[in-house]
Design a protein around this motif. Structure first.
Motif, PDB file in Angstrom:
ATOM      1  N   SER A 205       0.834  -1.197   0.000  1.00  0.00           N
ATOM      2  CA  SER A 205       0.000   0.000   0.000  1.00  0.00           C
ATOM      3  C   SER A 205       0.872   1.252   0.000  1.00  0.00           C
ATOM      4  CB  SER A 205      -0.922   0.020   1.228  1.00  0.00           C
ATOM      5  OG  SER A 205      -1.848  -1.044   1.165  1.00  0.00           O
ATOM      6  N   TRP A 206       0.263   2.370  -0.360  1.00  0.00           N
ATOM      7  CA  TRP A 206       1.000   3.618  -0.483  1.00  0.00           C
ATOM      8  C   TRP A 206       1.439   4.266   0.833  1.00  0.00           C
ATOM      9  CZ3 TRP A 206      -2.801   6.058  -4.549  1.00  0.00           C
ATOM     10  CH2 TRP A 206      -2.470   5.574  -5.815  1.00  0.00           C
ATOM     11  N   ALA A 230     -10.278  13.415   3.468  1.00  0.00           N
ATOM     12  CA  ALA A 230     -10.112  13.224   2.023  1.00  0.00           C
ATOM     13  C   ALA A 230     -10.256  14.549   1.291  1.00  0.00           C
ATOM     14  CB  ALA A 230     -11.140  12.205   1.510  1.00  0.00           C
ATOM     15  N   ILE A 240      -7.104  11.212  -2.724  1.00  0.00           N
ATOM     16  CA  ILE A 240      -7.287   9.859  -2.190  1.00  0.00           C
ATOM     17  C   ILE A 240      -8.736   9.721  -1.739  1.00  0.00           C
ATOM     18  CG2 ILE A 240      -6.558   8.183  -0.466  1.00  0.00           C
ATOM     19  CD1 ILE A 240      -4.403   8.802  -2.471  1.00  0.00           C
ATOM     20  N   ASP A 241      -9.431   8.728  -2.213  1.00  0.00           N
ATOM     21  CA  ASP A 241     -10.840   8.556  -1.880  1.00  0.00           C
ATOM     22  C   ASP A 241     -11.007   8.150  -0.420  1.00  0.00           C
ATOM     23  OD1 ASP A 241     -13.609   8.361  -3.292  1.00  0.00           O
ATOM     24  OD2 ASP A 241     -13.510   6.605  -1.987  1.00  0.00           O
ATOM     25  N   ARG A 242     -12.142   8.529   0.148  1.00  0.00           N
ATOM     26  CA  ARG A 242     -12.436   8.195   1.533  1.00  0.00           C
ATOM     27  C   ARG A 242     -12.410   6.691   1.776  1.00  0.00           C
ATOM     28  NH1 ARG A 242     -16.422   5.922   3.526  1.00  0.00           N
ATOM     29  NH2 ARG A 242     -17.593   6.141   1.587  1.00  0.00           N
ATOM     30  N   THR A 243     -12.881   5.911   0.822  1.00  0.00           N
ATOM     31  CA  THR A 243     -12.907   4.458   1.001  1.00  0.00           C
ATOM     32  C   THR A 243     -11.499   3.893   1.121  1.00  0.00           C
ATOM     33  OG1 THR A 243     -12.985   4.154  -1.408  1.00  0.00           O
ATOM     34  CG2 THR A 243     -15.084   4.249  -0.234  1.00  0.00           C
ATOM     35  N   VAL A 244     -10.552   4.513   0.446  1.00  0.00           N
ATOM     36  CA  VAL A 244      -9.157   4.075   0.557  1.00  0.00           C
ATOM     37  C   VAL A 244      -8.623   4.374   1.951  1.00  0.00           C
ATOM     38  CG1 VAL A 244      -6.825   4.373  -0.362  1.00  0.00           C
ATOM     39  CG2 VAL A 244      -8.790   4.376  -1.918  1.00  0.00           C
ATOM     40  N   LEU A 245      -8.919   5.573   2.470  1.00  0.00           N
ATOM     41  CA  LEU A 245      -8.492   5.915   3.826  1.00  0.00           C
ATOM     42  C   LEU A 245      -9.103   4.959   4.841  1.00  0.00           C
ATOM     43  CD1 LEU A 245      -8.814   9.834   3.772  1.00  0.00           C
ATOM     44  CD2 LEU A 245      -6.807   8.434   3.262  1.00  0.00           C
ATOM     45  N   ASP A 247      -9.970   1.877   4.312  1.00  0.00           N
ATOM     46  CA  ASP A 247      -9.281   0.591   4.169  1.00  0.00           C
ATOM     47  C   ASP A 247      -7.958   0.615   4.922  1.00  0.00           C
ATOM     48  OD1 ASP A 247      -8.799  -2.073   2.666  1.00  0.00           O
ATOM     49  OD2 ASP A 247      -7.047  -0.852   2.150  1.00  0.00           O
ATOM     50  N   TRP A 248      -7.210   1.704   4.780  1.00  0.00           N
ATOM     51  CA  TRP A 248      -5.928   1.817   5.480  1.00  0.00           C
ATOM     52  C   TRP A 248      -6.125   1.770   6.993  1.00  0.00           C
ATOM     53  CZ3 TRP A 248      -3.667   6.611   2.434  1.00  0.00           C
ATOM     54  CH2 TRP A 248      -3.351   6.206   1.131  1.00  0.00           C
TER      55      TRP A 248
END
Length: 551
Positions: A205-206, A230, A240-245, A247-248
């Motif tokens: 992941s980033w 976001a 960066i999309d909220r869903t990615v945050l 997930d992290w």
């Protein structure tokens, strides 16, 4: 004043007479101009004074609104979740009006002949010092020239003036590019040599560990939901999309779970007294499209009140309800005293039927009892409530004098000073309860304390027990603020994730540790496998000890 004389009508006048008339006419014009200027100054000053009076009236009204909002009767107070925002806006308005008043005073001073005296006699604002821990960037401003006008050469430095202003460096996102060169024998006789890849908390992941710490602190300490984070990141050029945050943060919450579980075990096994409380944690119920009420149960240890050596800490446990079985599950393995309100779910823990340990002692909170009395007070007031509050205040005054002392001293003082007051209080309360209807709010408030005398008296016999459970109530305010901003958790697992981060951040604050610095260090340590080698070194209080030892 008469009009000036036209001397052109008398061409034969001697030059001496003409010059004399000219001098007189000039003096008259100067006097007239001075009088007009004085009248203009007075008019301007009167206008400034009128403006100043209006501003003072405005400020008095704003201060009155502020006091009413913060200290007014219950019927005039706002909901606690709205109180901080209202006070913030009122404080901003007061500061703006004060600045306008200061500006009006400066204009009045400048319009008077003795403006220098007026300005110097004005009360100076008390200087406030910025924290010494902040880095300082000095900028020296030299005069355009230091050559002495007398021709002796350059002037000599005899002193300096220093002023400090607080600056801000905006957030900046950057990409860390890791390059690992590969090396091989030019003749092909051996294999390839390459440095090992650095460990990452979230492989593939980033985000760096520092970015993950920032996201967690922003959400669970600064109460900034991920959708707002976001939006801020997009404003800085990082879409960066909220869903990615999410997930992290979810994956990170799973990684820190063993750390929080170990911290909970340490609090239970290394203590003879714990604070326990619970607060609602609304959770989305996808099946019904609504929210259901979950709970964050707080288990807190803080022995500083009796000079204990164990470091303070708090752990939040998410449970889908408030049943007593959840309290029993959370406190499994703990033996001793719990400081709680009088919620019935704790009562089964004090019986011989308790599973998971010996019967617990329940020390009830005097602040809760006092709060119920205040809440039951009629609008016209009550002499009974006033007298009860005075008696309870006397107990708190004694507690203030022994806070931080050793347990034996605290118990001795309580036996000597507090026990007679408690005995008199319950004797008096029993007599007053007989005069009041049991069905009234006041009657129920008095019955609340009378039925639980043993729990309210427990602090008298144990110097390790406090008079109330305010410490744990203060600890659950932060999750409550997060609840207000995020509205609800999206799932039960989201509630558990919420609880884990709240535990680490709350314990950091109790140990005076900066949460971001701790989480960043923790994530790096977890990425490098320290969880399996020395989990005790990952506790927030261990981090605090390392920081203090290095300073």
């Amino acid at each position: 004043m008469s009009a000036p004389i036209d001397l052109s009508r008398f061409p034969n006048l001697p030059s001496e007479v003409v010059n004399a008339f000219a001098a007189v006419q000039f003096e008259l014009s100067v006097e007239r101009a001075a009088r007009q200027h004085e009248q203009a100054v007075v008019a301007e000053k009167d206008a400034f004074i009128t403006e100043l009076k209006e501003l003072i009236e405005k400020l008095e009204s704003q201060v009155q609104d502020y006091r009413r909002t913060k200290f007014g009767p219950k019927s005039e107070k706002l909901d606690p979740t709205q109180m901080e925002l209202a006070l913030e806006d009122l404080e901003t308005a007061i500061a703006e009006t004060q600045a306008q008043i200061a500006f009006a005073e400066e204009k009045i001073a400048a319009s008077t002949a003795n403006c220098e005296k007026t300005a110097s006699s004005r009360r100076q604002r008390k200087a406030r010092a910025l924290p010494k821990s902040l880095p300082r960037v000095e900028q020296v401003i030299e005069p355009d020239s230091i050559v002495c006008p007398c021709g002796c050469g350059n002037m000599v430095r005899i002193g300096e003036d220093r002023t400090e202003r607080l600056d801000h460096i905006p957030a900046r996102y950057q990409v860390i590019v890791t390059i690992r060169p590969k090396y091989a024998c030019p003749k092909g006789r051996t294999g390839v040599v390459q440095a090992r890849a650095p460990a990452h908390l979230l492989e593939g992941s980033w985000p760096t560990e520092a970015l993950l710490a920032q996201i967690a602190v922003s959400k669970h300490s600064e109460h900034m939901p991920l959708n707002r984070q976001a939006a801020v990141m997009a404003r800085h050029g990082v879409p960066i999309d909220r869903t990615v945050l999410a997930d992290w943060l979810g994956r990170t919450g799973a990684v820190i779970a063993p750390v929080v579980d170990h911290m909970a075990m340490v609090l239970k096994q290394g203590s003879s007294r714990l604070y326990v409380d619970e607060t609602t944690a609304p959770v989305l119920d996808p099946g019904r499209g609504k929210t259901k009420t979950g709970y964050l149960w707080a288990i807190l240890r803080d022995d500083r009140g009796w000079s204990g050596s164990a470091p303070p800490g708090v752990v939040f446990h998410y449970r889908p309800g408030r049943k007593g079985e959840y309290a029993a599950e959370i406190l499994d393995g703990f033996n001793g005293t719990i400081q709680v309100d009088a919620y019935g779910g704790y009562s089964q823990l004090a019986t011989p039927k308790r599973t998971g340990g010996d019967p617990l002692r329940l020390a009830f909170c005097w602040a809760h009892g006092r709060r119920k009395l205040i809440k039951s007070q009629p609008k016209k007031g009550s002499p009974i409530v006033d007298e009860a509050l005075l008696r309870i205040a006397a107990l708190y005054k004694i507690e203030d004098s022994i806070r931080g002392c050793d347990p034996d001293h605290r118990r001795a003082v309580r036996q000597n000073l507090s026990r007679p007051l408690v005995d008199e209080f319950f004797t008096w309360l029993t007599a007053q309860a007989a005069r009041v209807s049991r069905k009234s709010d006041l009657g129920q408030a008095m019955a609340y304390m009378l039925k639980r005398q043993a729990g309210f008296r427990l602090f008298l016999d144990d110097g390790r027990v406090d008079i109330d459970s305010n410490l744990v109530e203060n600890a659950i305010r932060s999750p409550a603020m997060n609840r207000r901003n995020a509205l609800f958790a999206g799932h039960d697992e989201g509630g558990r994730n919420w609880a884990r981060f709240a535990s680490l951040i709350g314990t950091c604050k109790m140990n005076r540790v900066e949460p971001y610095a701790y989480l960043r260090d923790l994530f790096i340590s977890l990425a490098n496998g320290h969880l399996a080698t020395d989990i005790d070194a990952l506790m927030p209080w261990a981090y605090a000890h390392r920081i203090s030892a290095s300073q």
